[in-house]
Design a protein around this motif. Structure first.
Motif, PDB file in Angstrom:
ATOM      1  N   LYS A   1       8.313 -55.103 -16.609  1.00 53.64           N
ATOM      2  CA  LYS A   1       8.938 -56.225 -17.333  1.00 53.64           C
ATOM      3  C   LYS A   1       9.479 -57.307 -16.409  1.00 53.64           C
ATOM      4  CE  LYS A   1      12.234 -54.963 -20.140  1.00 53.64           C
ATOM      5  NZ  LYS A   1      13.187 -53.968 -20.717  1.00 53.64           N
ATOM      6  N   GLU A   2       9.886 -56.872 -15.217  1.00 49.58           N
ATOM      7  CA  GLU A   2      10.667 -57.760 -14.348  1.00 49.58           C
ATOM      8  C   GLU A   2      10.055 -59.148 -14.135  1.00 49.58           C
ATOM      9  OE1 GLU A   2      13.499 -56.664 -10.735  1.00 49.58           O
ATOM     10  OE2 GLU A   2      11.413 -56.708 -10.120  1.00 49.58           O
ATOM     11  N   PRO A   3       8.742 -59.232 -13.800  1.00 50.97           N
ATOM     12  CA  PRO A   3       8.192 -60.584 -13.588  1.00 50.97           C
ATOM     13  C   PRO A   3       8.209 -61.445 -14.858  1.00 50.97           C
ATOM     14  CG  PRO A   3       6.513 -58.879 -13.160  1.00 50.97           C
ATOM     15  CD  PRO A   3       7.789 -58.178 -13.477  1.00 50.97           C
ATOM     16  N   LEU A   4       8.107 -60.807 -16.011  1.00 53.37           N
ATOM     17  CA  LEU A   4       8.162 -61.559 -17.267  1.00 53.37           C
ATOM     18  C   LEU A   4       9.569 -62.100 -17.510  1.00 53.37           C
ATOM     19  CD1 LEU A   4       5.969 -59.105 -19.275  1.00 53.37           C
ATOM     20  CD2 LEU A   4       5.500 -61.541 -19.089  1.00 53.37           C
ATOM     21  N   ILE A   5      10.565 -61.250 -17.256  1.00 52.37           N
ATOM     22  CA  ILE A   5      11.962 -61.684 -17.418  1.00 52.37           C
ATOM     23  C   ILE A   5      12.244 -62.841 -16.453  1.00 52.37           C
ATOM     24  CG2 ILE A   5      14.379 -60.938 -17.256  1.00 52.37           C
ATOM     25  CD1 ILE A   5      13.124 -59.410 -19.481  1.00 52.37           C
ATOM     26  N   GLU A   6      11.713 -62.725 -15.224  1.00 51.83           N
ATOM     27  CA  GLU A   6      11.888 -63.801 -14.238  1.00 51.83           C
ATOM     28  C   GLU A   6      11.325 -65.113 -14.744  1.00 51.83           C
ATOM     29  OE1 GLU A   6      10.216 -63.103 -10.387  1.00 51.83           O
ATOM     30  OE2 GLU A   6      11.455 -61.322 -10.058  1.00 51.83           O
ATOM     31  N   GLU A   7      10.218 -65.022 -15.472  1.00 50.23           N
ATOM     32  CA  GLU A   7       9.589 -66.243 -16.000  1.00 50.23           C
ATOM     33  C   GLU A   7      10.337 -66.787 -17.206  1.00 50.23           C
ATOM     34  OE1 GLU A   7       4.843 -65.648 -15.008  1.00 50.23           O
ATOM     35  OE2 GLU A   7       5.631 -64.923 -16.895  1.00 50.23           O
TER      36      GLU A   7
END
Lengths: 263, 235
Positions: free
Chosen positions: B116-122
């Motif tokens: 999930k982390e890269p999506l949350i970052e975006e």
């Protein structure tokens, strides 16, 4: 989430920071910028000057030469060592945190856990007992201290719990910049991992900027975006954390990286 | 003429090993190629030719000695070679995705949270990120009972699939793939090929390394032979 690269200029700018203890060099001619949301690691062996630099930046030590500017909440850059004592105290109580290696240096050991956290809130003008207790309990939960320990004093806490309490005490006022001096030093590895994971999550969620002094390159890898490598009081290499660790340029950095023990 | 997303001009890299008496190891020189939106450029050549080093330079992981690495982001063009660290950090958050050879496990962080982390970052919201992460993990045959666990105890192949899910979760316009299919069985290689096709259709520029000839033939639009960039040993 406010990540690195936020607009509006750096949060902190250091230039020419030099500290002599008599004839002995603490640190010499150090300059860098820290931007909102960035975590900067300062690494090096003991005696390399990293704690001296941190103490100069946090205005705990007056540098022999150099200027440190900080962007106040009104957006203006101010010379930190030209602030009045009252202004500096307010900054340290509200906008900054300082996490000491030894929690005893950052906690009041005879005051309850809830009191340690609540005290920082009272210092920024919170007076409502119910709110203070509620916020303190919430923060203890965020650092994984059970609600039934809120009235215990930290003398009854383990090292890891004390360090988590110190972190809660520092973050409760919503600081924009946190200084950390070997935040995982002196803890067992399993306790370290838990603390690192917690710190990593909090820093990302809150969009904090942080300056972390550590001799542990694994800690720097996990927590920081950028890195300064110090030796003999000077910065000998700097850059993106993974770049410095994966492609070190200076002979000393290559030695440090090659000395990491593989498990 | 398709829009180039990434362009390399005359890029060179060598290592200086100070602990080995300053031994200088040239890796590659005169590297020039481009990747357009929706195109998959495969770096070919024998092991040790410098393929991974090229990807690491593009991601800003390795320093680049000479040349230009131009990333055409939505906000403008950045030369990775001269960019400030915070510009590279910003590009990684918005523009550059990277699937490394090995998953760097973070203690206590669950598989689902890692993906999930890269999506949350975006800036994706929690529910959307969780749904997308689940889709990818399912597509890569990571059993749902493992999603709440940190991948530290997973097998090599499972860890690599978590790593791939994480890399493909992000909607970055440029995606760098360093042997993503190396430790996968045929069914999972097929899943990765499908994910690559989806990314290409969505306009992602991909630069990848694939040792598996079958995968390479199925995804490559252009093959760049890295052996032609071999650096001369210094006289």
């Amino acid at each position: 989430m406010t990540g690195p690269g936020a607009k509006g200029g750096p949060l902190l700018r250091a230039s020419g920071i030099t500290k002599f203890y008599g004839d002995r060099v603490g640190c010499r001619d150090i300059g860098f910028e820290l931007w909102p949301g960035e975590v900067l690691a300062i690494v090096g062996e003991s005696g390399s000057g990293k704690t001296t630099l941190l103490n100069c930046l946090a205005t705990r030590v007056v540098p022999t030469a150099g200027v440190i500017e900080y962007r106040m909440r009104d957006g203006r850059m101010r010379d930190l060592h030209a602030l009045s004592d009252a202004e500096r105290r307010l900054l340290m109580r509200t906008d900054w945190g300082f996490v000491h290696q030894n929690p005893i240096d950052g906690l009041r050991m005879t005051v309850s856990a809830g009191g340690n956290v609540g005290e920082r809130l009272m210092a920024v003008g919170e007076r409502h007992y119910g709110h203070i207790r509620e916020t303190a309990t919430d923060w203890l939960g965020r650092v994984e201290i059970a609600a039934d320990r809120v009235d215990d004093d930290p003398r009854s806490f383990s090292g890891g719990m004390r360090q988590r309490l110190q972190i809660a005490r520092n973050l409760v006022t919503g600081p924009r910049l946190v200084f950390m001096d070997e935040p995982t030093g002196g803890l067992d590895v399993s306790v370290q991992a838990r603390l690192l994971d917690l710190l990593r999550g909090l820093v990302a969620d809150l969009g904090l900027s942080a300056i972390v002094v550590t001799h542990d390159l694994a800690v720097a890898r996990l927590l920081s975006h950028r890195m300064l490598v110090m030796k003999g009081g000077e910065v000998i290499e700097e850059g993106l954390t993974d770049q410095v660790l994966d492609d070190p340029q200076a002979a000393y950095t290559q030695l440090l990286v090659s000395s990491i023990l593989q498990v | 003429m398709k829009l180039p997303r990434l362009e390399l001009f005359d890029v060179a890299k060598s290592f200086t090993l100070h602990l080995q008496g300053g031994l200088r190891l040239p890796v590659i020189a005169n590297v020039s190629f481009a990747a357009a939106a929706g195109e998959c450029v495969v770096l070919g050549g024998p092991s040790g030719a410098g393929k991974s080093s090229i990807l690491k330079m593009v991601y800003g992981n390795y320093r680049c000695e000479r040349g230009e690495i131009l990333v055409h982001a939505d906000t403008g063009t950045v030369d990775i070679v001269t960019a400030a660290p915070r510009e590279i950090i910003e590009l990684r958050r918005t523009t550059l995705g990277y699937v490394s050879q090995f998953l760097r496990v973070i203690p206590r962080v669950s598989t689902l949270d890692l993906v999930k982390e890269p999506l949350i970052e975006e800036g994706a919201d929690e529910a959307a990120a969780e749904a997308r992460a689940g889709e990818l993990l399912a597509a890569l045959n990571v059993p749902a009972r493992l999603w709440r666990l940190p991948p530290a105890t997973f097998s090599g192949g499972e860890q690599q699939r978590v790593n791939i899910a994480r890399g493909f979760a992000a909607e970055r316009p440029i995606l760098l793939l360093d042997e993503p299919t190396a430790s996968l069985d045929a069914a999972n290689r097929d899943a990765v090929v499908r994910l690559i096709d989806e990314k290409k259709a969505a306009g992602t520029a991909i630069v990848g390394i694939f040792h598996d000839a079958d995968v390479r033939d199925r995804v490559a639009d252009v093959v760049v032979d890295v052996a032609t960039f071999a650096a001369e040993m210094a006289a």
